[in-house]
Design an enzyme around this catalytic site. Structure first.
Site, PDB file in Angstrom:
ATOM      1  N   ASP A   1       0.823  -1.207   0.000  1.00  0.00           N
ATOM      2  CA  ASP A   1       0.000   0.000   0.000  1.00  0.00           C
ATOM      3  C   ASP A   1       0.860   1.261   0.000  1.00  0.00           C
ATOM      4  O   ASP A   1       0.460   2.292  -0.543  1.00  0.00           O
ATOM      5  CB  ASP A   1      -0.942   0.010   1.202  1.00  0.00           C
ATOM      6  CG  ASP A   1      -2.326  -0.499   0.841  1.00  0.00           C
ATOM      7  OD1 ASP A   1      -2.811  -0.149  -0.249  1.00  0.00           O
ATOM      8  OD2 ASP A   1      -2.923  -1.240   1.634  1.00  0.00           O
TER       9      ASP A   1
ATOM     10  N   GLU B   1      -5.059   5.104  -0.723  1.00  0.00           N
ATOM     11  CA  GLU B   1      -3.979   4.138  -0.523  1.00  0.00           C
ATOM     12  C   GLU B   1      -3.116   4.552   0.667  1.00  0.00           C
ATOM     13  O   GLU B   1      -2.593   3.701   1.404  1.00  0.00           O
ATOM     14  CB  GLU B   1      -3.125   4.001  -1.781  1.00  0.00           C
ATOM     15  CG  GLU B   1      -3.858   3.436  -2.996  1.00  0.00           C
ATOM     16  CD  GLU B   1      -4.278   1.985  -2.850  1.00  0.00           C
ATOM     17  OE1 GLU B   1      -4.006   1.376  -1.789  1.00  0.00           O
ATOM     18  OE2 GLU B   1      -4.887   1.449  -3.786  1.00  0.00           O
TER      19      GLU B   1
ATOM     20  N   HIS C   1      -4.968   3.456   3.684  1.00  0.00           N
ATOM     21  CA  HIS C   1      -4.788   2.012   3.874  1.00  0.00           C
ATOM     22  C   HIS C   1      -3.449   1.724   4.545  1.00  0.00           C
ATOM     23  O   HIS C   1      -3.385   0.945   5.510  1.00  0.00           O
ATOM     24  CB  HIS C   1      -4.835   1.288   2.524  1.00  0.00           C
ATOM     25  CG  HIS C   1      -6.126   1.440   1.794  1.00  0.00           C
ATOM     26  ND1 HIS C   1      -6.294   1.009   0.492  1.00  0.00           N
ATOM     27  CD2 HIS C   1      -7.312   1.978   2.159  1.00  0.00           C
ATOM     28  CE1 HIS C   1      -7.532   1.276   0.099  1.00  0.00           C
ATOM     29  NE2 HIS C   1      -8.158   1.861   1.091  1.00  0.00           N
TER      30      HIS C   1
ATOM     31  N   TYR D   1      -2.651  -0.040   8.830  1.00  0.00           N
ATOM     32  CA  TYR D   1      -1.920  -1.168   9.385  1.00  0.00           C
ATOM     33  C   TYR D   1      -1.099  -0.744  10.595  1.00  0.00           C
ATOM     34  O   TYR D   1      -0.928  -1.524  11.544  1.00  0.00           O
ATOM     35  CB  TYR D   1      -1.035  -1.802   8.316  1.00  0.00           C
ATOM     36  CG  TYR D   1      -1.850  -2.356   7.166  1.00  0.00           C
ATOM     37  CD1 TYR D   1      -2.735  -3.409   7.364  1.00  0.00           C
ATOM     38  CD2 TYR D   1      -1.778  -1.790   5.895  1.00  0.00           C
ATOM     39  CE1 TYR D   1      -3.508  -3.902   6.327  1.00  0.00           C
ATOM     40  CE2 TYR D   1      -2.551  -2.278   4.850  1.00  0.00           C
ATOM     41  CZ  TYR D   1      -3.416  -3.327   5.063  1.00  0.00           C
ATOM     42  OH  TYR D   1      -4.188  -3.800   4.045  1.00  0.00           O
TER      43      TYR D   1
ATOM     44  N   GLU E   1      -3.590  -4.618  -7.004  1.00  0.00           N
ATOM     45  CA  GLU E   1      -4.829  -4.324  -6.274  1.00  0.00           C
ATOM     46  C   GLU E   1      -5.728  -5.551  -6.141  1.00  0.00           C
ATOM     47  O   GLU E   1      -6.357  -5.757  -5.101  1.00  0.00           O
ATOM     48  CB  GLU E   1      -5.612  -3.224  -7.009  1.00  0.00           C
ATOM     49  CG  GLU E   1      -4.867  -1.914  -7.212  1.00  0.00           C
ATOM     50  CD  GLU E   1      -5.176  -0.889  -6.167  1.00  0.00           C
ATOM     51  OE1 GLU E   1      -5.792  -1.267  -5.151  1.00  0.00           O
ATOM     52  OE2 GLU E   1      -4.824   0.278  -6.358  1.00  0.00           O
TER      53      GLU E   1
ATOM     54  N   GLU F   1     -10.336  -1.401  -2.682  1.00  0.00           N
ATOM     55  CA  GLU F   1      -9.516  -2.035  -3.717  1.00  0.00           C
ATOM     56  C   GLU F   1     -10.378  -2.657  -4.812  1.00  0.00           C
ATOM     57  O   GLU F   1      -9.961  -2.724  -5.978  1.00  0.00           O
ATOM     58  CB  GLU F   1      -8.605  -3.113  -3.105  1.00  0.00           C
ATOM     59  CG  GLU F   1      -7.690  -2.656  -1.984  1.00  0.00           C
ATOM     60  CD  GLU F   1      -6.653  -1.621  -2.408  1.00  0.00           C
ATOM     61  OE1 GLU F   1      -6.739  -1.095  -3.524  1.00  0.00           O
ATOM     62  OE2 GLU F   1      -5.748  -1.336  -1.599  1.00  0.00           O
TER      63      GLU F   1
ATOM     64  N   HIS G   1     -10.977   0.208  -7.098  1.00  0.00           N
ATOM     65  CA  HIS G   1      -9.735   0.600  -7.777  1.00  0.00           C
ATOM     66  C   HIS G   1      -9.396  -0.375  -8.900  1.00  0.00           C
ATOM     67  O   HIS G   1      -9.100   0.027 -10.030  1.00  0.00           O
ATOM     68  CB  HIS G   1      -8.565   0.638  -6.780  1.00  0.00           C
ATOM     69  CG  HIS G   1      -8.736   1.616  -5.670  1.00  0.00           C
ATOM     70  ND1 HIS G   1      -7.830   1.726  -4.637  1.00  0.00           N
ATOM     71  CD2 HIS G   1      -9.696   2.550  -5.427  1.00  0.00           C
ATOM     72  CE1 HIS G   1      -8.239   2.668  -3.798  1.00  0.00           C
ATOM     73  NE2 HIS G   1      -9.361   3.164  -4.253  1.00  0.00           N
TER      74      HIS G   1
END
Length: 316
Positions: A64, A95, A98, A102, A155, A189, A192
């Site tokens: 990402d 992105e 994203h 994490y 993706e 995703e 995308h």
């Protein structure tokens, strides 16, 4: 040179507006999801299970990060419309969301020392670095159509070896808040990959037969290379808990989906939806739970009631 103001009331491609509205209605932030509520579940996992989750998410963070820094950015030179560039800007930002998500998961479940270990592994693992470098080389040196193929493969295919883990735990009533973030990412995703696949098809259909054959051969060569590496990566991450074969089937299933996004038939016959673990397939639904964690962060935040784009959305 004169600048041209973008006019959203005059469209060359209706799908640009449709995708913009889909993506903006899906907007979300990781800070609104109480991942720390999953701590009891996290502590119930074995050391090996926690290691798999951390490595899977470390890999997703790297990919990402690549998408947020290069993915949509390198496609701007070949946009067909101003509206397409606006959509790419939205993709680029999400992105980054994203990639940050994490870190939210890591800090909620791990101590600082463990987080450092995760990133050391992520930044040095050979198979993980290989796929990132392979994709980025295409981003820097490929043609516009090659860049779209690489992005769709990333993706719609390469992410999914990492997505398997939280979807499996969700199906077993564990780590629901972690899974909620992943389902939100998958929902993005999905749009995308389908959107960029559609844009690829527009360019591909303008080529003559020889040119189509050339780009098609190049695509399958890339697919073979990425799949060989991805199966090795899957073994490295999942062998310790015995999930490797199941994850490989899931990876191949999503490679087929990536090909379909690009307008091609599925390639891996041993990876139909029926052959994927049904618990994970159920979790793959991009509907989110919208449980009452919203009350914990204030009633002003409300996620849009939206769904991922289907193939029919591209019929005009």
């Amino acid at each position: 040179m004169s600048y041209v103001a973008i006019d959203w009331n005059k469209l060359e491609d209706e799908l640009d507006k449709h995708t913009w509205e889909k993506l903006t209605s899906q907007f979300w932030l990781d800070t609104r999801i109480p991942v720390s509520n999953d701590l009891d579940d996290w502590r119930s996992l074995t050391d090996e299970e926690r290691d798999v989750v951390n490595k899977a998410f470390g890999g997703l963070t790297l990919l990402d990060t690549l998408q947020s820094e290069e993915g949509a950015n390198v496609m701007r030179d070949a946009v067909r419309t101003q509206h397409e560039e606006a959509v790419l800007n939205n993709i680029l930002f999400m992105e980054s969301v994203h990639a940050k998500s994490y870190s939210t998961i890591f800090i909620s479940l791990n101590n600082n020392r463990k987080i450092e270990e995760i990133f050391e592994w992520t930044n040095s693992n050979e198979t993980l670095q290989y796929k990132a470098k392979r994709i980025n080389d295409i981003y820097q040196n490929g043609t516009p159509l090659q860049k779209k193929i690489a992005s769709v493969f990333l993706e719609s295919f390469l992410f999914y070896s990492g997505f398997y883990t939280p979807l499996w735990y969700l199906g077993n009533n564990l780590l629901p808040n972690v899974a909620e973030i992943i389902k939100l990412i998958i929902r993005d995703e999905s749009v995308h990959g389908t959107y960029l696949g559609y844009k690829f098809q527009l360019g591909y259909n303008q080529l003559d037969e020889d040119e189509q054959a050339e780009i098609r051969d190049w695509m399958y060569e890339l697919l073979y290379d990425l799949m060989e590496n991805e199966l090795l990566y899957t073994e490295e991450v999942y062998d310790q808990i015995g999930w490797t074969n199941e994850v490989k089937t899931f990876v191949k299933y999503n490679a087929n989906k990536a090909l379909q996004n690009l307008g091609f038939e599925p390639f891996f016959p041993d990876a139909s939806a029926e052959q994927v673990n049904p618990i994970v397939m159920n979790g793959l639904s991009t509907d989110t739970t919208n449980h009452d964690f919203f009350s914990q962060v204030g009633s002003g935040y409300l996620m849009g009631n939206v769904e991922a784009m289907d193939d029919d959305d591209y019929d005009f």
